[in-house]
Design a protein around this motif. Structure first.
Motif, PDB file in Angstrom:
ATOM      1  N   ASP A  75     -96.967  -7.603   1.342  1.00  0.00           N
ATOM      2  CA  ASP A  75     -97.973  -7.291   0.340  1.00  0.00           C
ATOM      3  C   ASP A  75     -98.497  -5.881   0.598  1.00  0.00           C
ATOM      4  O   ASP A  75     -97.977  -5.155   1.455  1.00  0.00           O
ATOM      5  CB  ASP A  75     -99.105  -8.325   0.358  1.00  0.00           C
ATOM      6  CG  ASP A  75     -99.800  -8.457   1.718  1.00  0.00           C
ATOM      7  OD1 ASP A  75     -99.571  -7.591   2.599  1.00  0.00           O
ATOM      8  OD2 ASP A  75    -100.566  -9.422   1.917  1.00  0.00           O
TER       9      ASP A  75
ATOM     10  N   HIS B 240     -87.431  -9.729   3.134  1.00  0.00           N
ATOM     11  CA  HIS B 240     -87.776  -9.490   1.738  1.00  0.00           C
ATOM     12  C   HIS B 240     -87.146 -10.544   0.834  1.00  0.00           C
ATOM     13  O   HIS B 240     -87.791 -11.032  -0.110  1.00  0.00           O
ATOM     14  CB  HIS B 240     -87.331  -8.087   1.320  1.00  0.00           C
ATOM     15  CG  HIS B 240     -88.267  -7.001   1.750  1.00  0.00           C
ATOM     16  ND1 HIS B 240     -89.269  -6.503   0.943  1.00  0.00           N
ATOM     17  CD2 HIS B 240     -88.361  -6.321   2.921  1.00  0.00           C
ATOM     18  CE1 HIS B 240     -89.944  -5.566   1.600  1.00  0.00           C
ATOM     19  NE2 HIS B 240     -89.406  -5.434   2.794  1.00  0.00           N
ATOM     20  N   ARG B 241     -85.911 -10.892   1.111  1.00  0.00           N
ATOM     21  CA  ARG B 241     -85.239 -11.897   0.280  1.00  0.00           C
ATOM     22  C   ARG B 241     -85.897 -13.274   0.446  1.00  0.00           C
ATOM     23  O   ARG B 241     -86.082 -14.009  -0.537  1.00  0.00           O
ATOM     24  CB  ARG B 241     -83.762 -11.970   0.647  1.00  0.00           C
ATOM     25  CG  ARG B 241     -82.954 -10.732   0.246  1.00  0.00           C
ATOM     26  CD  ARG B 241     -81.508 -10.862   0.714  1.00  0.00           C
ATOM     27  NE  ARG B 241     -80.721  -9.681   0.432  1.00  0.00           N
ATOM     28  CZ  ARG B 241     -80.045  -9.474  -0.701  1.00  0.00           C
ATOM     29  NH1 ARG B 241     -80.073 -10.398  -1.664  1.00  0.00           N
ATOM     30  NH2 ARG B 241     -79.341  -8.369  -0.868  1.00  0.00           N
TER      31      ARG B 241
ATOM     32  N   ARG C 281     -80.013 -15.950  -6.232  1.00  0.00           N
ATOM     33  CA  ARG C 281     -80.956 -15.286  -5.328  1.00  0.00           C
ATOM     34  C   ARG C 281     -81.200 -16.118  -4.083  1.00  0.00           C
ATOM     35  O   ARG C 281     -81.277 -15.596  -2.968  1.00  0.00           O
ATOM     36  CB  ARG C 281     -82.275 -15.016  -6.045  1.00  0.00           C
ATOM     37  CG  ARG C 281     -82.219 -13.872  -7.053  1.00  0.00           C
ATOM     38  CD  ARG C 281     -83.391 -13.916  -8.018  1.00  0.00           C
ATOM     39  NE  ARG C 281     -84.673 -14.003  -7.331  1.00  0.00           N
ATOM     40  CZ  ARG C 281     -85.773 -14.504  -7.890  1.00  0.00           C
ATOM     41  NH1 ARG C 281     -85.740 -14.983  -9.131  1.00  0.00           N
ATOM     42  NH2 ARG C 281     -86.899 -14.525  -7.206  1.00  0.00           N
TER      43      ARG C 281
ATOM     44  N   ARG D  99     -96.180 -11.783   5.814  1.00  0.00           N
ATOM     45  CA  ARG D  99     -96.072 -11.695   4.366  1.00  0.00           C
ATOM     46  C   ARG D  99     -95.822 -10.245   3.965  1.00  0.00           C
ATOM     47  O   ARG D  99     -96.074  -9.314   4.734  1.00  0.00           O
ATOM     48  CB  ARG D  99     -97.341 -12.227   3.699  1.00  0.00           C
ATOM     49  CG  ARG D  99     -98.608 -11.507   4.118  1.00  0.00           C
ATOM     50  CD  ARG D  99     -99.844 -12.049   3.439  1.00  0.00           C
ATOM     51  NE  ARG D  99    -101.043 -11.346   3.883  1.00  0.00           N
ATOM     52  CZ  ARG D  99    -101.987 -11.880   4.636  1.00  0.00           C
ATOM     53  NH1 ARG D  99    -101.886 -13.139   5.044  1.00  0.00           N
ATOM     54  NH2 ARG D  99    -103.049 -11.164   5.005  1.00  0.00           N
TER      55      ARG D  99
ATOM     56  N   ALA E 179     -89.007 -13.868   1.335  1.00  0.00           N
ATOM     57  CA  ALA E 179     -90.318 -13.824   0.679  1.00  0.00           C
ATOM     58  C   ALA E 179     -90.177 -13.904  -0.834  1.00  0.00           C
ATOM     59  O   ALA E 179     -90.973 -14.584  -1.515  1.00  0.00           O
ATOM     60  CB  ALA E 179     -91.054 -12.544   1.076  1.00  0.00           C
ATOM     61  N   ASP E 180     -89.173 -13.232  -1.365  1.00  0.00           N
ATOM     62  CA  ASP E 180     -88.964 -13.221  -2.811  1.00  0.00           C
ATOM     63  C   ASP E 180     -88.619 -14.611  -3.344  1.00  0.00           C
ATOM     64  O   ASP E 180     -89.008 -14.976  -4.465  1.00  0.00           O
ATOM     65  CB  ASP E 180     -87.845 -12.231  -3.149  1.00  0.00           C
ATOM     66  CG  ASP E 180     -87.498 -12.227  -4.622  1.00  0.00           C
ATOM     67  OD1 ASP E 180     -88.390 -11.901  -5.432  1.00  0.00           O
ATOM     68  OD2 ASP E 180     -86.339 -12.561  -4.961  1.00  0.00           O
ATOM     69  N   THR E 181     -87.887 -15.393  -2.570  1.00  0.00           N
ATOM     70  CA  THR E 181     -87.445 -16.715  -3.038  1.00  0.00           C
ATOM     71  C   THR E 181     -88.351 -17.856  -2.572  1.00  0.00           C
ATOM     72  O   THR E 181     -88.036 -19.019  -2.794  1.00  0.00           O
ATOM     73  CB  THR E 181     -86.004 -16.988  -2.556  1.00  0.00           C
ATOM     74  OG1 THR E 181     -85.947 -16.855  -1.124  1.00  0.00           O
ATOM     75  CG2 THR E 181     -85.025 -16.018  -3.200  1.00  0.00           C
TER      76      THR E 181
ATOM     77  N   ALA F  79     -80.356 -15.122  -0.290  1.00  0.00           N
ATOM     78  CA  ALA F  79     -81.407 -15.101   0.731  1.00  0.00           C
ATOM     79  C   ALA F  79     -80.996 -15.919   1.939  1.00  0.00           C
ATOM     80  O   ALA F  79     -81.247 -15.523   3.090  1.00  0.00           O
ATOM     81  CB  ALA F  79     -82.712 -15.633   0.145  1.00  0.00           C
TER      82      ALA F  79
ATOM     83  N   GLU G 135     -81.743 -17.877 -10.240  1.00  0.00           N
ATOM     84  CA  GLU G 135     -82.545 -18.258  -9.078  1.00  0.00           C
ATOM     85  C   GLU G 135     -81.667 -18.855  -7.990  1.00  0.00           C
ATOM     86  O   GLU G 135     -81.895 -18.620  -6.792  1.00  0.00           O
ATOM     87  CB  GLU G 135     -83.620 -19.254  -9.496  1.00  0.00           C
ATOM     88  CG  GLU G 135     -84.704 -18.653 -10.387  1.00  0.00           C
ATOM     89  CD  GLU G 135     -85.720 -19.677 -10.838  1.00  0.00           C
ATOM     90  OE1 GLU G 135     -86.937 -19.354 -10.855  1.00  0.00           O
ATOM     91  OE2 GLU G 135     -85.319 -20.808 -11.181  1.00  0.00           O
TER      92      GLU G 135
END
Length: 748
Positions: free
Chosen positions: A636, A664-665, A710, A634, A667-669, A714, A707
């Motif tokens: 964080d 990162h992509r 994105r 993760r 995790a972001d989505t 991703a 969204e």
């Protein structure tokens, strides 16, 4: 009574005999927290008072500035393919001060702490092992360090500024075909003589191998055995091991040929000399240091093994742990990230715990060196065990990366490190020798509270000193016998534990319990094996394992306390301590099974079953492995903190940069993916990979247009990150050596 006992011990070689070179090794450096474990009653409060360092603002700025810039400029794939560091990179390193990290500011160097030099090496090495050689060698055991400690004023004034500027590139010539881990057996010969101009000179003949930077260095610190038949130097006819400075291009010096190290072909090769003549003033430290080389080496190595190889190993473990966790979330199989599968998560959890543990040991050990403590036993442990753990970690990472790990090319981010892992195992003393000879062989005498005094008394035939030493030793033995029985019955309940995090108190108790048994069995080994310990390498290796894992476990606890007891790190502490204590348990079982004589039979027949029932700990379980794995899976604040000072390039076209961009992509989505999955379960969206349904989900009103964009981006990044390199036929064979060219090279 004690006099008769002393004479009996002398006659029967009860205690190990100590040669002159072994005595200098024993006397080099300091006893540190290792002595606490040999005492059988570790004072954890005092051990926790030992400083746990941090980089200064200047050192951190160097890490964040020049080190980042160096690694961004240096194309690791190009360096690996060409086997050369480009001139513009060398020039940048010289200008930025990379060659003078260890050199005092008065001579133009950075004068960085041991901790900072270690941190820089740890950051550089995972990027390029070849580049790392140009950072490690000038800033660890070699010309600069030895000149700072032992050089004459004239030598320091001449060499140190030029070393700091990179005008001199150093190497250290120690290893020979017949002198590796047994450095005292070197045969390189230097003979003092008076030339026609009435000057005292040295004529050297030598054959060295495995010399890192040997092919490209222009300043060699050569370890040799000095003879002086006419006592011209005033140190006798055979002064002994001496360090001599030799400049590149000196007549008779042969260099430039290369070995080919496995993995990354860093500059390494033989050095040979045929009647090489230099001034006697080239003796490092001046003519008064003729014969002082062995002491120099032992004193430098006492702390030196704490620096370079542990740094490169720990840097590798940390980088591999971060990358493997990221890859496990980017790579998907059977509709979910592979990191969610228990079989994949287990090695990732182990990687994360080892990264936390070994980083704690690195910082703790380097801080001790910065505080003027040079602990040879702990340094030996750090060298041998961190490099072995790095090799195991590379194997774990390879298992997770699978196909992406075994296909070579610019985007394979673990392959070269995996192939290079055995190199660190062998240098600065092969691990098999360090484990089976050095750690316990040296520690049992040096770190024991009474053994060295008794050995000296026996050697000196000093009955009074022997009587005093034996009384203390017998009291020490009986106390540890009582402690071991008591702690075994109560599982360490009465071990004194200072004010620490409540959840970790049980680990201190178990370490105290283990220490009492370790100290007791150290005495049994000295009493019943004695002079044969040198020949019982398997047995001493198990003692070394017990000591090493106790040190690793305590270093983990020291880090946890020093960093403010972060609650989220507890899972890593728990895993690391369970692993450490289980390894200590395994070592004790090996000692019980392999002890000699009637005592060995008693241990195997009666006490081994009890040991296995009343065990220190078991290996971490599956739940703990899954929880530890999640730390690197993760993005964080915790992962950012634990990954500080790991090089993560911002370029999304590079192997590492591409992976972390995708991570990162993804995790972001992740929240968007979960919404799509929910609609799939409800039958509103078709089956398939959720991130492949961005357009369908947008049209169904499940997600918004931005969204969907994105999510599509991703997916593209994710698929690119798991792709392996492909070469055209012409490119593929351009990377190979044509048979005719290979034949010409062999003939040459």
């Amino acid at each position: 009574m004690f006099t008769a006992l002393m004479h009996w011990m002398q006659a029967n070689d009860v205690l190990p005999r100590i040669s002159d070179t072994e005595r200098q090794a024993l006397e080099a450096g300091n006893v540190w927290v290792d002595g606490q474990f040999f005492s059988g009653k570790p004072d954890f409060a005092a051990m926790l008072d030992a400083r746990y360092g941090r980089l200064s603002a200047e050192e951190q700025a160097f890490m964040d500035g020049p080190v980042e810039e160096l690694l961004s400029r240096a194309d690791c794939n190009e360096i690996a393919l060409t086997r050369r560091v480009p001139d513009h990179i060398i020039e940048f390193m010289a200008e930025a001060g990379f060659f003078g990290l260890i050199i005092p500011r008065a001579y133009g160097g950075k004068e960085f702490s041991t901790l900072a030099r270690s941190a820089i090496m740890a950051k550089v090495t995972p990027h390029s092992g070849i580049l790392s050689a140009y950072v490690v060698i000038p800033n660890t055991l070699g010309a600069a360090e030895l000149l700072v400690e032992y050089g004459t004023e004239a030598q320091q004034d001449h060499y140190l500024p030029r070393l700091a500027r990179g005008e001199y590139l150093p190497c250290f010539g120690l290893t020979e075909p017949t002198a590796g881990s047994d450095a005292a057996s070197l045969t390189a010969d230097a003979e003092a003589f008076r030339d026609a101009d009435d000057e005292i000179r040295l004529r050297l003949n030598f054959r060295k191998r495995y010399i890192t930077l040997g092919p490209v260095a222009n300043l060699i610190s050569l370890a040799c055995r000095l003879r002086d038949p006419d006592n011209l130097l005033g140190q006798g006819e055979a002064p002994g091991i001496t360090v001599v400075l030799i400049h590149g291009g000196t007549p008779g010096l042969i260099q430039g040929d290369r070995h080919e190290p496995i993995g990354e072909a860093f500059p390494n090769g033989p050095l040979m000399g045929e009647d090489v003549v230099v001034s006697a003033d080239n003796i490092l430290g001046g003519r008064d240091q003729a014969g002082g080389g062995w002491r120099m080496l032992m004193e430098s190595l006492a702390g030196g093994r704490m620096v370079s190889l542990p740094a490169t190993a720990v840097g590798g473990i940390r980088t591999v742990a971060a990358a493997t966790g990221a890859y496990s979330m980017v790579r998907q199989q059977f509709g979910l990230p592979i990191g969610r599968m228990e079989g994949v998560a287990t090695p990732i959890g182990r990687l994360n715990a080892l990264a936390y543990m070994t980083e704690g040991a690195r910082v703790f050990g380097c801080t001790a060196v910065d505080d003027g403590i040079n602990p040879p036993v702990v340094s030996g442990v750090m060298k041998a065990y961190t490099t072995e753990l790095a090799r195991q970690s590379a194997t774990d990472a390879m298992d997770v990366f699978s196909g992406a790990g075994v296909m070579q090319g610019p985007n394979n981010i673990i392959g070269r490190g995996y192939c290079s892992a055995p190199v660190a195992i062998t240098v600065e003393g092969a691990n098999i020798m360090t484990r089976t000879l050095m750690v316990f062989g040296q520690g049992a005498i040096r770190c024991h509270p009474h053994a060295l005094d008794v050995v000296h008394a026996v050697e000196n035939d000093d009955a009074r000193a022997f009587s005093k030493g034996m009384r203390g030793w017998i009291g020490h033995f009986l106390a540890n016998l009582g402690r071991t029985v008591g702690h075994g019955l109560t599982r360490g309940a009465f071990v004194r534990v200072p004010d620490v995090d409540a959840a970790t108190k049980r680990y201190y108790r178990k370490l105290g319990w283990a220490a009492s048994r370790f100290a007791l069995f150290t005495d049994l080994a000295l009493f019943f094996v004695g002079g044969r310990l040198k020949m019982r390498g398997n047995l001493t290796g198990r003692y070394a394992d017990a000591l090493a894992w106790m040190l690793m476990g305590f270093s983990t606890l020291r880090r946890f306390e020093a960093e403010g007891r972060p609650r989220e790190d507890r899972v890593l502490v728990d895993y690391a301590l369970r692993l450490s204590l289980a390894k200590v348990q395994e070592a004790f079982e090996g000692i019980y099974e392999n002890f000699d004589g009637p005592l060995g039979k008693l241990l195997r027949g009666v006490f081994l079953p009890i040991l296995r029932v009343n065990r220190l700990a078991r290996l971490p379980d599956d739940r703990m492995a899954m929880a530890a794995a999640a730390v690197s899976q993760r993005i964080d604040a915790q992962s950012a903190r634990l990954n500080a000072d790991i090089f993560m390039p911002e370029n999304p076209d590079s192997g590492v940069g591409r992976l972390f961009d995708a991570f990162h992509r993804v995790a972001d989505t992740a929240p968007i993916v979960e919404r799509i999955k929910a609609e799939q379960k409800a039958g509103e969206l078709p089956a398939g990979e959720p991130d492949a349904l961005a357009q369908a989900a947008r049209e169904a009103g499940v997600i918004e247009a931005d969204e969907a964009e994105r999510l599509s981006a991703a997916r593209g990044a994710r698929l690119a990150a798991i792709e392996v390199d492909v070469f055209s036929e012409s490119d593929f064979f351009a990377r190979a050596v044509a048979p005719s060219e290979a034949s010409r090279r062999d003939a040459a």
